[in-house]
Design a protein around this motif. Structure first.
Motif, PDB file in Angstrom:
ATOM      1  N   SER A 168     -66.657  59.696 -98.415  1.00 54.13           N
ATOM      2  CA  SER A 168     -67.866  59.987 -99.188  1.00 54.13           C
ATOM      3  C   SER A 168     -68.534  58.753 -99.800  1.00 54.13           C
ATOM      4  O   SER A 168     -69.757  58.572 -99.642  1.00 54.13           O
ATOM      5  N   PRO A 169     -67.809  57.857-100.483  1.00 56.96           N
ATOM      6  CA  PRO A 169     -68.488  56.706-101.116  1.00 56.96           C
ATOM      7  C   PRO A 169     -69.197  55.787-100.141  1.00 56.96           C
ATOM      8  O   PRO A 169     -70.159  55.113-100.508  1.00 56.96           O
ATOM      9  N   TYR A 170     -68.724  55.767 -98.883  1.00 53.24           N
ATOM     10  CA  TYR A 170     -69.305  54.876 -97.882  1.00 53.24           C
ATOM     11  C   TYR A 170     -70.375  55.571 -97.041  1.00 53.24           C
ATOM     12  O   TYR A 170     -70.937  54.972 -96.122  1.00 53.24           O
ATOM     13  N   GLY A 171     -70.617  56.851 -97.329  1.00 57.75           N
ATOM     14  CA  GLY A 171     -71.611  57.591 -96.555  1.00 57.75           C
ATOM     15  C   GLY A 171     -71.174  57.870 -95.136  1.00 57.75           C
ATOM     16  O   GLY A 171     -72.012  58.075 -94.248  1.00 57.75           O
ATOM     17  N   VAL A 172     -69.863  57.910 -94.898  1.00 53.58           N
ATOM     18  CA  VAL A 172     -69.328  58.175 -93.566  1.00 53.58           C
ATOM     19  C   VAL A 172     -69.145  59.688 -93.397  1.00 53.58           C
ATOM     20  O   VAL A 172     -68.595  60.368 -94.271  1.00 53.58           O
ATOM     21  N   ARG A 173     -69.601  60.213 -92.277  1.00 56.63           N
ATOM     22  CA  ARG A 173     -69.502  61.654 -92.011  1.00 56.63           C
ATOM     23  C   ARG A 173     -68.123  61.964 -91.425  1.00 56.63           C
ATOM     24  O   ARG A 173     -67.770  61.472 -90.346  1.00 56.63           O
ATOM     25  N   TYR A 174     -67.363  62.803 -92.134  1.00 54.92           N
ATOM     26  CA  TYR A 174     -66.007  63.151 -91.693  1.00 54.92           C
ATOM     27  C   TYR A 174     -65.992  64.535 -91.051  1.00 54.92           C
ATOM     28  O   TYR A 174     -66.638  65.473 -91.527  1.00 54.92           O
ATOM     29  N   SER A 175     -65.223  64.662 -89.971  1.00 57.58           N
ATOM     30  CA  SER A 175     -65.018  65.963 -89.321  1.00 57.58           C
ATOM     31  C   SER A 175     -63.641  65.975 -88.695  1.00 57.58           C
ATOM     32  O   SER A 175     -63.013  64.925 -88.493  1.00 57.58           O
ATOM     33  N   ALA A 176     -63.147  67.170 -88.387  1.00 53.77           N
ATOM     34  CA  ALA A 176     -61.819  67.283 -87.783  1.00 53.77           C
ATOM     35  C   ALA A 176     -61.750  68.525 -86.914  1.00 53.77           C
ATOM     36  O   ALA A 176     -62.519  69.476 -87.087  1.00 53.77           O
ATOM     37  N   SER A 177     -60.806  68.514 -85.990  1.00 59.01           N
ATOM     38  CA  SER A 177     -60.500  69.690 -85.180  1.00 59.01           C
ATOM     39  C   SER A 177     -58.984  69.797 -85.091  1.00 59.01           C
ATOM     40  O   SER A 177     -58.258  68.867 -85.463  1.00 59.01           O
ATOM     41  N   ILE A 178     -58.512  70.925 -84.593  1.00 58.71           N
ATOM     42  CA  ILE A 178     -57.068  71.139 -84.551  1.00 58.71           C
ATOM     43  C   ILE A 178     -56.677  71.802 -83.237  1.00 58.71           C
ATOM     44  O   ILE A 178     -57.351  72.713 -82.766  1.00 58.71           O
ATOM     45  N   ILE A 179     -55.599  71.307 -82.645  1.00 56.34           N
ATOM     46  CA  ILE A 179     -55.025  71.906 -81.441  1.00 56.34           C
ATOM     47  C   ILE A 179     -53.866  72.776 -81.900  1.00 56.34           C
ATOM     48  O   ILE A 179     -52.829  72.271 -82.329  1.00 56.34           O
ATOM     49  N   THR A 180     -54.036  74.085 -81.830  1.00 52.04           N
ATOM     50  CA  THR A 180     -53.043  75.005 -82.380  1.00 52.04           C
ATOM     51  C   THR A 180     -52.890  76.225 -81.489  1.00 52.04           C
ATOM     52  O   THR A 180     -53.835  76.622 -80.802  1.00 52.04           O
ATOM     53  N   ASN A 181     -51.695  76.820 -81.496  1.00 53.83           N
ATOM     54  CA  ASN A 181     -51.522  78.078 -80.769  1.00 53.83           C
ATOM     55  C   ASN A 181     -52.093  79.255 -81.559  1.00 53.83           C
ATOM     56  O   ASN A 181     -52.200  80.369 -81.048  1.00 53.83           O
ATOM     57  N   GLY A 182     -52.457  79.018 -82.824  1.00 51.49           N
ATOM     58  CA  GLY A 182     -53.150  80.019 -83.612  1.00 51.49           C
ATOM     59  C   GLY A 182     -52.273  81.055 -84.290  1.00 51.49           C
ATOM     60  O   GLY A 182     -52.761  81.858 -85.082  1.00 51.49           O
ATOM     61  N   TYR A 183     -50.976  81.041 -84.004  1.00 56.89           N
ATOM     62  CA  TYR A 183     -50.101  82.105 -84.512  1.00 56.89           C
ATOM     63  C   TYR A 183     -49.983  82.075 -86.034  1.00 56.89           C
ATOM     64  O   TYR A 183     -49.783  83.109 -86.660  1.00 56.89           O
ATOM     65  N   LEU A 184     -50.112  80.914 -86.636  1.00 61.49           N
ATOM     66  CA  LEU A 184     -49.936  80.779 -88.076  1.00 61.49           C
ATOM     67  C   LEU A 184     -51.259  80.824 -88.845  1.00 61.49           C
ATOM     68  O   LEU A 184     -51.285  80.584 -90.050  1.00 61.49           O
ATOM     69  N   VAL A 185     -52.332  81.138 -88.149  1.00 61.96           N
ATOM     70  CA  VAL A 185     -53.638  81.191 -88.811  1.00 61.96           C
ATOM     71  C   VAL A 185     -53.802  82.539 -89.511  1.00 61.96           C
ATOM     72  O   VAL A 185     -53.811  83.586 -88.871  1.00 61.96           O
ATOM     73  N   ASP A 186     -53.905  82.491 -90.828  1.00 70.59           N
ATOM     74  CA  ASP A 186     -54.254  83.673 -91.613  1.00 70.59           C
ATOM     75  C   ASP A 186     -55.510  83.332 -92.422  1.00 70.59           C
ATOM     76  O   ASP A 186     -56.090  82.260 -92.250  1.00 70.59           O
ATOM     77  N   GLU A 187     -55.932  84.240 -93.295  1.00 69.46           N
ATOM     78  CA  GLU A 187     -57.179  84.010 -94.031  1.00 69.46           C
ATOM     79  C   GLU A 187     -57.097  82.760 -94.896  1.00 69.46           C
ATOM     80  O   GLU A 187     -58.038  81.958 -94.944  1.00 69.46           O
ATOM     81  N   ASP A 188     -55.967  82.582 -95.581  1.00 69.06           N
ATOM     82  CA  ASP A 188     -55.829  81.417 -96.458  1.00 69.06           C
ATOM     83  C   ASP A 188     -55.850  80.116 -95.661  1.00 69.06           C
ATOM     84  O   ASP A 188     -56.442  79.117 -96.092  1.00 69.06           O
ATOM     85  N   THR A 189     -55.185  80.129 -94.510  1.00 67.04           N
ATOM     86  CA  THR A 189     -55.158  78.929 -93.671  1.00 67.04           C
ATOM     87  C   THR A 189     -56.547  78.605 -93.140  1.00 67.04           C
ATOM     88  O   THR A 189     -56.967  77.443 -93.121  1.00 67.04           O
TER      89      THR A 189
END
Length: 228
Positions: A168-189
């Motif tokens: 943020s202080p440097y004005g750099v745009r941050y993004s991410a992606s994830i390689i997952t099997n999805g089994y542990l994805v719930d609403e909170d995650t």
């Protein structure tokens, strides 16, 4: 016009349909009019290329002009991304462990997770790279990998928070992606990942309910027999 080779149509439980372009990243819940345009293009019927819907489908990458060489465009995009000087890209594996033992997997999973020392070394490295004196980065992206990265949600959350604060202080745009099997994805995650600008890339194309049921049966079976 033609249907884009990067278009995926996904039937959802409420009876609707999602359209996703793996080239542009566009995602939309679509109606019967959208699907009729796709069907017309597949079967060679004429469509009204001046309509607002068709123009929007073209803009989002769901369809393409007849003379568009989509593979060449994608290849050129990859080459440009490989040689960009204003972007930092990291692939980070919080753990080598996995909750599945899929027979097709090429990895040899070990019950190992990233140490605090390695996490600190990563943040130090990123902070150094983001410093404007190092060349003026504009974009910083991370791919969370594994193993199954969601086995170590705390590591993902901690590093993501640090990356966002440093960018943020440097004005750099941050993004991410994830390689997952999805089994542990719930609403909170899902909320945790979205708050940390982490999106889910589609890994598998399931074209019918039968394929979906087959996939879920495999997921359930291998979840019961996790890797050691």
């Amino acid at each position: 016009m033609k249907v884009s080779r990067w278009l995926t149509l996904i039937n959802v439980p409420d009876g609707g349909t999602l359209a996703w372009s793996s080239y542009t990243g566009a995602l939309a819940k679509v109606n019967a009019e959208f699907l009729s345009v796709i069907e017309a293009l597949k079967t060679g019927y004429e469509i009204d290329t001046s309509s607002a819907l068709v123009r929007e489908m073209l803009r989002c990458g769901f369809i393409a002009e007849d003379d568009t060489d989509e593979l060449s465009l994608y290849g050129a995009l990859i080459e440009r991304e490989k040689h960009r000087k204003d972007t930092l890209k990291l692939v980070i594996a919080p753990t080598l462990s996995c909750n599945f033992s899929c027979p097709y997997c090429f990895e040899h999973h070990r019950d190992v997770k990233m140490s605090a020392a390695v996490q600190n070394a990563i943040t130090d490295y990123v902070n150094q790279k983001l410093n404007p004196g190092m060349g003026g980065l504009r974009f910083f992206s991370v791919v969370w990998y594994g193993g199954e990265p969601l086995l170590e949600k705390d590591i993902i959350a901690g590093l993501s928070e640090a990356f966002l604060k440093m960018s943020s202080p440097y004005g750099v745009r941050y993004s991410a992606s994830i390689i997952t099997n999805g089994y542990l994805v719930d609403e909170d995650t899902a909320k945790l990942l979205l708050e940390n600008r982490t999106r889910f890339p589609t890994q598998q194309k399931l074209q019918s309910d039968a394929e979906m049921q087959q996939y879920l049966s495999v997921v359930n079976r291998f979840a019961e027999e996790p890797s050691l």
